[in-house]
Write a protein that holds these residues in place. Structure first.
Motif, PDB file in Angstrom:
ATOM      1  N   ASP A  54       0.838  -1.209   0.000  1.00  0.00           N
ATOM      2  CA  ASP A  54       0.000   0.000   0.000  1.00  0.00           C
ATOM      3  C   ASP A  54       0.868   1.252   0.000  1.00  0.00           C
ATOM      4  O   ASP A  54       0.535   2.247  -0.658  1.00  0.00           O
ATOM      5  CB  ASP A  54      -0.927   0.005   1.218  1.00  0.00           C
ATOM      6  N   LEU A  55       1.972   1.216   0.750  1.00  0.00           N
ATOM      7  CA  LEU A  55       2.888   2.353   0.756  1.00  0.00           C
ATOM      8  C   LEU A  55       3.489   2.568  -0.634  1.00  0.00           C
ATOM      9  O   LEU A  55       3.589   3.714  -1.117  1.00  0.00           O
ATOM     10  CB  LEU A  55       3.998   2.135   1.782  1.00  0.00           C
ATOM     11  N   ALA A  56       3.870   1.479  -1.293  1.00  0.00           N
ATOM     12  CA  ALA A  56       4.433   1.590  -2.641  1.00  0.00           C
ATOM     13  C   ALA A  56       3.400   2.157  -3.618  1.00  0.00           C
ATOM     14  O   ALA A  56       3.742   2.950  -4.505  1.00  0.00           O
ATOM     15  CB  ALA A  56       4.922   0.223  -3.116  1.00  0.00           C
ATOM     16  N   ARG A  57       2.137   1.777  -3.454  1.00  0.00           N
ATOM     17  CA  ARG A  57       1.094   2.315  -4.329  1.00  0.00           C
ATOM     18  C   ARG A  57       0.916   3.812  -4.083  1.00  0.00           C
ATOM     19  O   ARG A  57       0.739   4.591  -5.030  1.00  0.00           O
ATOM     20  CB  ARG A  57      -0.222   1.574  -4.116  1.00  0.00           C
ATOM     21  N   LEU A  58       0.921   4.231  -2.826  1.00  0.00           N
ATOM     22  CA  LEU A  58       0.830   5.667  -2.524  1.00  0.00           C
ATOM     23  C   LEU A  58       1.938   6.424  -3.238  1.00  0.00           C
ATOM     24  O   LEU A  58       1.686   7.460  -3.882  1.00  0.00           O
ATOM     25  CB  LEU A  58       0.937   5.900  -1.015  1.00  0.00           C
ATOM     26  N   GLU A  59       3.168   5.937  -3.153  1.00  0.00           N
ATOM     27  CA  GLU A  59       4.291   6.632  -3.781  1.00  0.00           C
ATOM     28  C   GLU A  59       4.148   6.639  -5.298  1.00  0.00           C
ATOM     29  O   GLU A  59       4.515   7.627  -5.948  1.00  0.00           O
ATOM     30  CB  GLU A  59       5.603   5.985  -3.341  1.00  0.00           C
ATOM     31  N   ALA A  60       3.601   5.580  -5.865  1.00  0.00           N
ATOM     32  CA  ALA A  60       3.404   5.534  -7.317  1.00  0.00           C
ATOM     33  C   ALA A  60       2.337   6.539  -7.753  1.00  0.00           C
ATOM     34  O   ALA A  60       2.505   7.246  -8.754  1.00  0.00           O
ATOM     35  CB  ALA A  60       3.016   4.124  -7.744  1.00  0.00           C
ATOM     36  N   VAL A  61       1.226   6.610  -7.011  1.00  0.00           N
ATOM     37  CA  VAL A  61       0.168   7.562  -7.352  1.00  0.00           C
ATOM     38  C   VAL A  61       0.671   8.991  -7.191  1.00  0.00           C
ATOM     39  O   VAL A  61       0.429   9.861  -8.035  1.00  0.00           O
ATOM     40  CB  VAL A  61      -1.077   7.312  -6.479  1.00  0.00           C
ATOM     41  N   ALA A  62       1.386   9.252  -6.095  1.00  0.00           N
ATOM     42  CA  ALA A  62       1.940  10.589  -5.871  1.00  0.00           C
ATOM     43  C   ALA A  62       2.959  10.946  -6.946  1.00  0.00           C
ATOM     44  O   ALA A  62       3.021  12.084  -7.415  1.00  0.00           O
ATOM     45  CB  ALA A  62       2.572  10.670  -4.484  1.00  0.00           C
ATOM     46  N   TYR A  65       1.262  12.171  -9.954  1.00  0.00           N
ATOM     47  CA  TYR A  65       0.751  13.527  -9.702  1.00  0.00           C
ATOM     48  C   TYR A  65       1.875  14.561  -9.824  1.00  0.00           C
ATOM     49  O   TYR A  65       1.677  15.643 -10.385  1.00  0.00           O
ATOM     50  CB  TYR A  65       0.127  13.555  -8.312  1.00  0.00           C
ATOM     51  N   PHE A  66       3.071  14.226  -9.311  1.00  0.00           N
ATOM     52  CA  PHE A  66       4.198  15.150  -9.361  1.00  0.00           C
ATOM     53  C   PHE A  66       4.891  15.164 -10.726  1.00  0.00           C
ATOM     54  O   PHE A  66       5.675  16.072 -11.016  1.00  0.00           O
ATOM     55  CB  PHE A  66       5.246  14.787  -8.294  1.00  0.00           C
ATOM     56  N   GLY A  67       4.658  14.143 -11.541  1.00  0.00           N
ATOM     57  CA  GLY A  67       5.303  14.055 -12.841  1.00  0.00           C
ATOM     58  C   GLY A  67       6.718  13.533 -12.782  1.00  0.00           C
ATOM     59  O   GLY A  67       7.569  13.942 -13.577  1.00  0.00           O
ATOM     60  N   VAL A  68       6.975  12.603 -11.864  1.00  0.00           N
ATOM     61  CA  VAL A  68       8.329  12.079 -11.683  1.00  0.00           C
ATOM     62  C   VAL A  68       8.253  10.562 -11.564  1.00  0.00           C
ATOM     63  O   VAL A  68       7.206  10.006 -11.208  1.00  0.00           O
ATOM     64  CB  VAL A  68       8.974  12.709 -10.421  1.00  0.00           C
ATOM     65  N   ASP A  69       9.353   9.869 -11.861  1.00  0.00           N
ATOM     66  CA  ASP A  69       9.399   8.419 -11.733  1.00  0.00           C
ATOM     67  C   ASP A  69       9.292   8.029 -10.256  1.00  0.00           C
ATOM     68  O   ASP A  69       9.920   8.647  -9.388  1.00  0.00           O
ATOM     69  CB  ASP A  69      10.722   7.906 -12.315  1.00  0.00           C
ATOM     70  N   ALA A  70       8.520   6.986  -9.966  1.00  0.00           N
ATOM     71  CA  ALA A  70       8.291   6.550  -8.588  1.00  0.00           C
ATOM     72  C   ALA A  70       9.578   6.129  -7.886  1.00  0.00           C
ATOM     73  O   ALA A  70       9.644   6.137  -6.644  1.00  0.00           O
ATOM     74  CB  ALA A  70       7.277   5.411  -8.553  1.00  0.00           C
ATOM     75  N   ARG A  71      10.605   5.761  -8.634  1.00  0.00           N
ATOM     76  CA  ARG A  71      11.877   5.383  -8.005  1.00  0.00           C
ATOM     77  C   ARG A  71      12.521   6.554  -7.272  1.00  0.00           C
ATOM     78  O   ARG A  71      13.409   6.354  -6.433  1.00  0.00           O
ATOM     79  CB  ARG A  71      12.845   4.846  -9.056  1.00  0.00           C
ATOM     80  N   HIS A  72      12.071   7.752  -7.585  1.00  0.00           N
ATOM     81  CA  HIS A  72      12.662   8.941  -6.988  1.00  0.00           C
ATOM     82  C   HIS A  72      11.754   9.585  -5.942  1.00  0.00           C
ATOM     83  O   HIS A  72      11.953  10.741  -5.572  1.00  0.00           O
ATOM     84  CB  HIS A  72      12.987   9.955  -8.088  1.00  0.00           C
ATOM     85  N   VAL A  73      10.789   8.820  -5.445  1.00  0.00           N
ATOM     86  CA  VAL A  73       9.817   9.347  -4.484  1.00  0.00           C
ATOM     87  C   VAL A  73       9.885   8.554  -3.186  1.00  0.00           C
ATOM     88  O   VAL A  73       9.802   7.320  -3.196  1.00  0.00           O
ATOM     89  CB  VAL A  73       8.387   9.283  -5.060  1.00  0.00           C
ATOM     90  N   CYS A  74      10.004   9.270  -2.074  1.00  0.00           N
ATOM     91  CA  CYS A  74       9.974   8.648  -0.753  1.00  0.00           C
ATOM     92  C   CYS A  74       8.944   9.374   0.098  1.00  0.00           C
ATOM     93  O   CYS A  74       9.066  10.585   0.334  1.00  0.00           O
ATOM     94  CB  CYS A  74      11.347   8.712  -0.085  1.00  0.00           C
ATOM     95  N   GLY A 227      -3.878   9.600   1.452  1.00  0.00           N
ATOM     96  CA  GLY A 227      -3.029  10.187   0.427  1.00  0.00           C
ATOM     97  C   GLY A 227      -3.227   9.555  -0.932  1.00  0.00           C
ATOM     98  O   GLY A 227      -3.305  10.247  -1.960  1.00  0.00           O
ATOM     99  N   THR A 228      -3.335   8.222  -0.980  1.00  0.00           N
ATOM    100  CA  THR A 228      -3.508   7.527  -2.252  1.00  0.00           C
ATOM    101  C   THR A 228      -4.794   7.958  -2.945  1.00  0.00           C
ATOM    102  O   THR A 228      -4.807   8.256  -4.150  1.00  0.00           O
ATOM    103  CB  THR A 228      -3.519   6.002  -2.030  1.00  0.00           C
ATOM    104  N   ALA A 229      -5.881   8.002  -2.188  1.00  0.00           N
ATOM    105  CA  ALA A 229      -7.167   8.363  -2.779  1.00  0.00           C
ATOM    106  C   ALA A 229      -7.213   9.834  -3.183  1.00  0.00           C
ATOM    107  O   ALA A 229      -7.759  10.185  -4.238  1.00  0.00           O
ATOM    108  CB  ALA A 229      -8.289   8.050  -1.795  1.00  0.00           C
TER     109      ALA A 229
END
Length: 322
Positions: A54-62, A65-74, A227-229
């Motif tokens: 679920d945490l990984a999904r939140l980071e992917a959705v965010a 939204y930010f326009g960046v690859d999820a690998r660069h989001v924490c 956050g995800t929703a």
């Protein structure tokens, strides 16, 4: 002037104890007075630990939204923690833009204050907010890219107030090979500061180091689900941006009618300059309206966005009655 009001926004309970009264209007923060409504209908299993998927999904959705690859989001439990952790990871020498958020000057030991438009030593790290707080100054995306290209140190950008108008955001530039870290806050635009949710957008090495320091279960299940929703609710986001712009324009018009010159590009707050801002703060507080004064800027008063026409009219009347 007492610390509860000059240190940061909030302090409503302290204001009630000091000034009395009821039915307060809290304009001391830059938080959307119209929170994302979905949180009120969500239920959570408080007996289960948060799920890593679920945490990984939140980071992917965010990330989308930010326009960046999820690998660069924490995801982090509030931007405040993200700022301090990254500051400890990167170290100095550094400079921070002033005026600005207090934590920017504290996140790297020995950081020196610089003022706009002087950017100081281009060889060191630079910490700034865009839009800035409390004056609301916003730099265009091109100017931010220029800053990134001209400095040999890290550019650390706090975009806590960027959601209302993302055109100046540099978030999409975060990635490997760039000495850029961007901080994003959930609670301000979505009006849910109590969720304590933020994001650090950075090269993968920084993201990995952050995850190691945060450990297991850095966020509550509620923060992850909300956050995800919310980040996936494109319709609400678009409507909120339009509404905030319209309400900020109404606040500006009222302030101008009362002889003030509102400053700021972020619709969530405005700054005015008066001869004695602390006296105006107290006068408004006696009308049960809480605003934000500054200990080091005795002429500045920051006002958040009133929640509705009734609150705007009360503020208008309180400014006239002085």
């Amino acid at each position: 002037m007492s610390d509860p009001w000059t240190w940061h926004g909030g302090g409503l309970e302290a204001a009630k104890r000091r000034f009395g009264g009821a039915d307060w209007i809290d304009l001391s923060t830059g938080i959307n007075p119209h929170p994302w409504p979905g949180a009120a209908t969500m239920a959570f299993d408080w007996q289960r630990l948060p799920d890593t998927q679920d945490l990984a999904r939140l980071e992917a959705v965010a990330a989308g939204y930010f326009g960046v690859d999820a690998r660069h989001v924490c995801a982090v439990p509030g931007t405040e923690i993200g700022l301090r952790l990254v500051g400890a990871l990167i170290g100095g020498p550094a400079q921070h833009m002033a005026p600005g958020y207090r934590t920017h000057g504290a996140m790297i030991a020995g950081s020196a204050a610089v003022t706009w438009p002087d950017m100081g030593d281009r060889a060191g790290h630079l910490i700034l907010a865009n839009p800035n707080n409390p004056d609301g100054r916003a730099l265009a995306a091109g100017a931010m890219q220029d800053l990134l290209e001209r400095r040999s140190g890290w550019l650390l950008v706090d975009e806590a107030f960027a959601d209302a108008d993302p055109a100046s955001s540099i978030a999409a530039s975060a990635g490997d090979g760039r000495r850029l870290v961007v901080f994003r806050s959930f609670g301000k635009f979505f009006g849910l500061a109590g969720v304590r949710l933020g994001f650090v957008l950075a090269p993968q090495a920084i993201v990995a180091a952050l995850r190691e320091r945060l450990g297991a279960w850095p966020l509550s299940a509620a923060a992850i689900a909300i956050g995800t929703a919310a980040y996936a609710d494109a319709g609400w986001i678009a409507a909120a941006r339009q509404r905030l712009g319209e309400e900020a324009a109404a606040l500006d018009a009222m302030l101008v009618r009362r002889g003030h010159r509102p400053v700021g590009a972020c619709p969530l707050f405005r700054l005015i300059e008066v001869d004695d801002a602390h006296a105006l703060f107290e006068r408004l507080a006696r009308c049960a309206i809480l605003t934000r004064p500054f200990a080091d800027q005795p002429r500045w008063l920051r006002l958040g966005l009133p929640a509705d026409a009734v609150a705007l009219e009360r503020l208008d009347a309180a400014l006239v009655d002085g």
